[in-house]
Design a protein around this motif. Sequence first.
Motif, PDB file in Angstrom:
ATOM      1  N   ARG A  93       0.837  -1.218   0.000  1.00  0.00           N
ATOM      2  CA  ARG A  93       0.000   0.000   0.000  1.00  0.00           C
ATOM      3  C   ARG A  93       0.863   1.256   0.000  1.00  0.00           C
ATOM      4  NH1 ARG A  93      -4.689  -2.019   4.020  1.00  0.00           N
ATOM      5  NH2 ARG A  93      -6.121  -2.790   2.429  1.00  0.00           N
ATOM      6  N   GLU A  94       1.909   1.227   0.787  1.00  0.00           N
ATOM      7  CA  GLU A  94       2.835   2.367   0.825  1.00  0.00           C
ATOM      8  C   GLU A  94       3.444   2.625  -0.544  1.00  0.00           C
ATOM      9  OE1 GLU A  94       6.048   1.766   3.605  1.00  0.00           O
ATOM     10  OE2 GLU A  94       4.625   1.965   5.279  1.00  0.00           O
ATOM     11  N   LYS A  95       3.977   1.558  -1.125  1.00  0.00           N
ATOM     12  CA  LYS A  95       4.672   1.717  -2.406  1.00  0.00           C
ATOM     13  C   LYS A  95       3.699   2.087  -3.515  1.00  0.00           C
ATOM     14  CE  LYS A  95       8.534  -1.229  -1.185  1.00  0.00           C
ATOM     15  NZ  LYS A  95       9.861  -0.656  -1.103  1.00  0.00           N
ATOM     16  N   ALA A  96       2.497   1.502  -3.461  1.00  0.00           N
ATOM     17  CA  ALA A  96       1.481   1.818  -4.463  1.00  0.00           C
ATOM     18  C   ALA A  96       1.107   3.297  -4.365  1.00  0.00           C
ATOM     19  CB  ALA A  96       0.251   0.938  -4.279  1.00  0.00           C
ATOM     20  N   LYS A  97       1.013   3.781  -3.146  1.00  0.00           N
ATOM     21  CA  LYS A  97       0.655   5.186  -2.942  1.00  0.00           C
ATOM     22  C   LYS A  97       1.740   6.104  -3.529  1.00  0.00           C
ATOM     23  CE  LYS A  97      -0.961   8.257   0.661  1.00  0.00           C
ATOM     24  NZ  LYS A  97      -0.383   8.651   1.943  1.00  0.00           N
ATOM     25  N   ASP A  98       2.981   5.750  -3.258  1.00  0.00           N
ATOM     26  CA  ASP A  98       4.099   6.521  -3.817  1.00  0.00           C
ATOM     27  C   ASP A  98       4.004   6.604  -5.339  1.00  0.00           C
ATOM     28  OD1 ASP A  98       5.135   6.785  -1.325  1.00  0.00           O
ATOM     29  OD2 ASP A  98       6.666   5.224  -1.549  1.00  0.00           O
ATOM     30  N   LEU A  99       3.533   5.523  -5.939  1.00  0.00           N
ATOM     31  CA  LEU A  99       3.480   5.454  -7.402  1.00  0.00           C
ATOM     32  C   LEU A  99       2.123   5.874  -7.969  1.00  0.00           C
ATOM     33  CD1 LEU A  99       5.367   2.055  -7.767  1.00  0.00           C
ATOM     34  CD2 LEU A  99       6.169   4.232  -8.671  1.00  0.00           C
ATOM     35  N   LYS A 100       1.268   6.396  -7.080  1.00  0.00           N
ATOM     36  CA  LYS A 100      -0.068   6.836  -7.483  1.00  0.00           C
ATOM     37  C   LYS A 100      -0.885   5.705  -8.116  1.00  0.00           C
ATOM     38  CE  LYS A 100       1.305  11.661  -8.214  1.00  0.00           C
ATOM     39  NZ  LYS A 100       2.789  11.519  -8.196  1.00  0.00           N
ATOM     40  N   ILE A 101      -0.749   4.519  -7.542  1.00  0.00           N
ATOM     41  CA  ILE A 101      -1.545   3.376  -7.988  1.00  0.00           C
ATOM     42  C   ILE A 101      -2.684   3.210  -6.998  1.00  0.00           C
ATOM     43  CG2 ILE A 101      -1.512   0.843  -8.117  1.00  0.00           C
ATOM     44  CD1 ILE A 101       1.381   1.080  -9.104  1.00  0.00           C
ATOM     45  N   ASP A 102      -3.929   3.184  -7.497  1.00  0.00           N
ATOM     46  CA  ASP A 102      -5.012   3.091  -6.519  1.00  0.00           C
ATOM     47  C   ASP A 102      -5.289   1.648  -6.124  1.00  0.00           C
ATOM     48  OD1 ASP A 102      -7.468   4.017  -8.999  1.00  0.00           O
ATOM     49  OD2 ASP A 102      -6.791   2.009  -8.396  1.00  0.00           O
ATOM     50  N   ALA A 103      -5.935   1.494  -4.980  1.00  0.00           N
ATOM     51  CA  ALA A 103      -6.165   0.175  -4.376  1.00  0.00           C
ATOM     52  C   ALA A 103      -6.909  -0.745  -5.333  1.00  0.00           C
ATOM     53  CB  ALA A 103      -6.923   0.333  -3.066  1.00  0.00           C
ATOM     54  N   GLU A 104      -7.779  -0.137  -6.127  1.00  0.00           N
ATOM     55  CA  GLU A 104      -8.574  -0.912  -7.085  1.00  0.00           C
ATOM     56  C   GLU A 104      -7.669  -1.690  -8.057  1.00  0.00           C
ATOM     57  OE1 GLU A 104     -11.867  -2.504  -8.386  1.00  0.00           O
ATOM     58  OE2 GLU A 104     -11.691  -1.206  -6.612  1.00  0.00           O
ATOM     59  N   MET A 105      -6.629  -1.035  -8.498  1.00  0.00           N
ATOM     60  CA  MET A 105      -5.719  -1.657  -9.469  1.00  0.00           C
ATOM     61  C   MET A 105      -4.972  -2.840  -8.855  1.00  0.00           C
ATOM     62  SD  MET A 105      -3.261   0.576 -11.923  1.00  0.00           S
ATOM     63  CE  MET A 105      -1.639  -0.131 -11.929  1.00  0.00           C
ATOM     64  N   LEU A 106      -4.785  -2.805  -7.563  1.00  0.00           N
ATOM     65  CA  LEU A 106      -4.089  -3.912  -6.888  1.00  0.00           C
ATOM     66  C   LEU A 106      -4.948  -5.173  -6.870  1.00  0.00           C
ATOM     67  CD1 LEU A 106      -2.510  -2.058  -3.840  1.00  0.00           C
ATOM     68  CD2 LEU A 106      -1.330  -2.916  -5.863  1.00  0.00           C
ATOM     69  N   LYS A 107      -6.260  -4.980  -6.944  1.00  0.00           N
ATOM     70  CA  LYS A 107      -7.171  -6.129  -6.864  1.00  0.00           C
ATOM     71  C   LYS A 107      -7.460  -6.737  -8.230  1.00  0.00           C
ATOM     72  CE  LYS A 107      -9.646  -4.086  -2.989  1.00  0.00           C
ATOM     73  NZ  LYS A 107     -10.776  -3.171  -2.863  1.00  0.00           N
ATOM     74  N   ARG A 108      -7.298  -5.925  -9.272  1.00  0.00           N
ATOM     75  CA  ARG A 108      -7.629  -6.422 -10.620  1.00  0.00           C
ATOM     76  C   ARG A 108      -6.635  -7.486 -11.078  1.00  0.00           C
ATOM     77  NH1 ARG A 108      -8.023  -0.816 -13.617  1.00  0.00           N
ATOM     78  NH2 ARG A 108      -7.717  -2.105 -15.463  1.00  0.00           N
ATOM     79  N   PRO A 109      -7.064  -8.345 -12.044  1.00  0.00           N
ATOM     80  CA  PRO A 109      -6.133  -9.341 -12.575  1.00  0.00           C
ATOM     81  C   PRO A 109      -4.918  -8.651 -13.202  1.00  0.00           C
ATOM     82  CG  PRO A 109      -8.370  -9.728 -13.399  1.00  0.00           C
ATOM     83  CD  PRO A 109      -8.394  -8.420 -12.671  1.00  0.00           C
ATOM     84  N   VAL A 110      -3.756  -9.291 -13.079  1.00  0.00           N
ATOM     85  CA  VAL A 110      -2.492  -8.686 -13.500  1.00  0.00           C
ATOM     86  C   VAL A 110      -2.544  -8.164 -14.938  1.00  0.00           C
ATOM     87  CG1 VAL A 110      -0.019  -9.060 -13.789  1.00  0.00           C
ATOM     88  CG2 VAL A 110      -1.249 -10.261 -11.982  1.00  0.00           C
ATOM     89  N   ASN A 111      -2.417  -6.873 -15.084  1.00  0.00           N
ATOM     90  CA  ASN A 111      -2.314  -6.188 -16.373  1.00  0.00           C
ATOM     91  C   ASN A 111      -3.521  -6.306 -17.305  1.00  0.00           C
ATOM     92  OD1 ASN A 111       0.205  -4.944 -16.047  1.00  0.00           O
ATOM     93  ND2 ASN A 111       1.296  -6.809 -16.602  1.00  0.00           N
ATOM     94  N   VAL A 112      -4.549  -7.055 -16.906  1.00  0.00           N
ATOM     95  CA  VAL A 112      -5.692  -7.239 -17.801  1.00  0.00           C
ATOM     96  C   VAL A 112      -6.485  -5.930 -17.909  1.00  0.00           C
ATOM     97  CG1 VAL A 112      -7.846  -8.490 -18.233  1.00  0.00           C
ATOM     98  CG2 VAL A 112      -5.859  -9.691 -17.277  1.00  0.00           C
TER      99      VAL A 112
END
Length: 251
Positions: free
Chosen positions: A127-146
Amino acid sequence: MLSIKNLQVKLEDEDKQILKGVDLEVEAGTVHAIMGPNGSGKSTLSYVLSGKDGYEVTGGSAMLEGVDLLDMEPEERAASGLFLAFQYPVEIPGVGNMTFLRTAVNAQRKARGEDEMSAAEFLKVVREKAKDLKIDAEMLKRPVNVGFSGGEKKRNEILQMAMLEPKMCILDETDSGLDVDAMKLVADGVNALRSEGRGFLVITHYQRLLDHIKPDVVHIMANGRIIKSGGPELALEVENNGYADILAEVV
Ligand code: ADP
Ligand code: MG
Ligand code: MG
């Protein structure tokens, strides 16, 4: 960190030599860039280092911290600290991004003889690293790169790199239509991860990317060999004059 000596590679099922003796030393703590005309073998070099099928090493060596990379399975190369980001990241339907990341991180820790990261700790770090990279939580749950946009795939790639904390990162950013924002993203990602113990090899067509990254060493590859190496000014020379002058110099 990465030591490549006289590496020669041909296509497995064709009589075509692609790498004709590549020599390259990337020291820990440095960023090296490879530029070069289309078809010179830049992507082949990164594929061979990753262990992709279809290529046959006919001579030379590639070592990571003194250990022979070419002897290892692709997973072992990753576990030993090699990270490769490709032009076209794979989509993995059915596998959540978070699950994928956690599996990759723990496989690597296991291979290094370290304990697995607990679910809670992993969640906190990702979550920390995703936040740094402006990646939202939703993207973490989606299938990889789909269904990810180009920019989202780039972000995700940098997140993978940040989570795995590799020793040697190889990025092939050639001719993939990186827009300015994506270029900035890649550059920021690389710059954030620059550290004393880590080496980078950035393969690119774009001098502009190197404006943001500021490599320590720039190499020009042509016809399966590195034909010239220098400082960042070499990238500017290419930007201004193209490859013709450099090619003419070495012939
Ligand atoms: P670059 O990344 O510098 O543009 P590549 O490594 O993609 O160069 O390609 C180098 C050369 O090898 C090109 O002539 C390309 O057509 C050829 N090549 C690479 N991989 C294959 C393959 N799987 N099948 C046929 N030709 C290939
Ligand atoms: Mg190409
Ligand atoms: Mg390429």
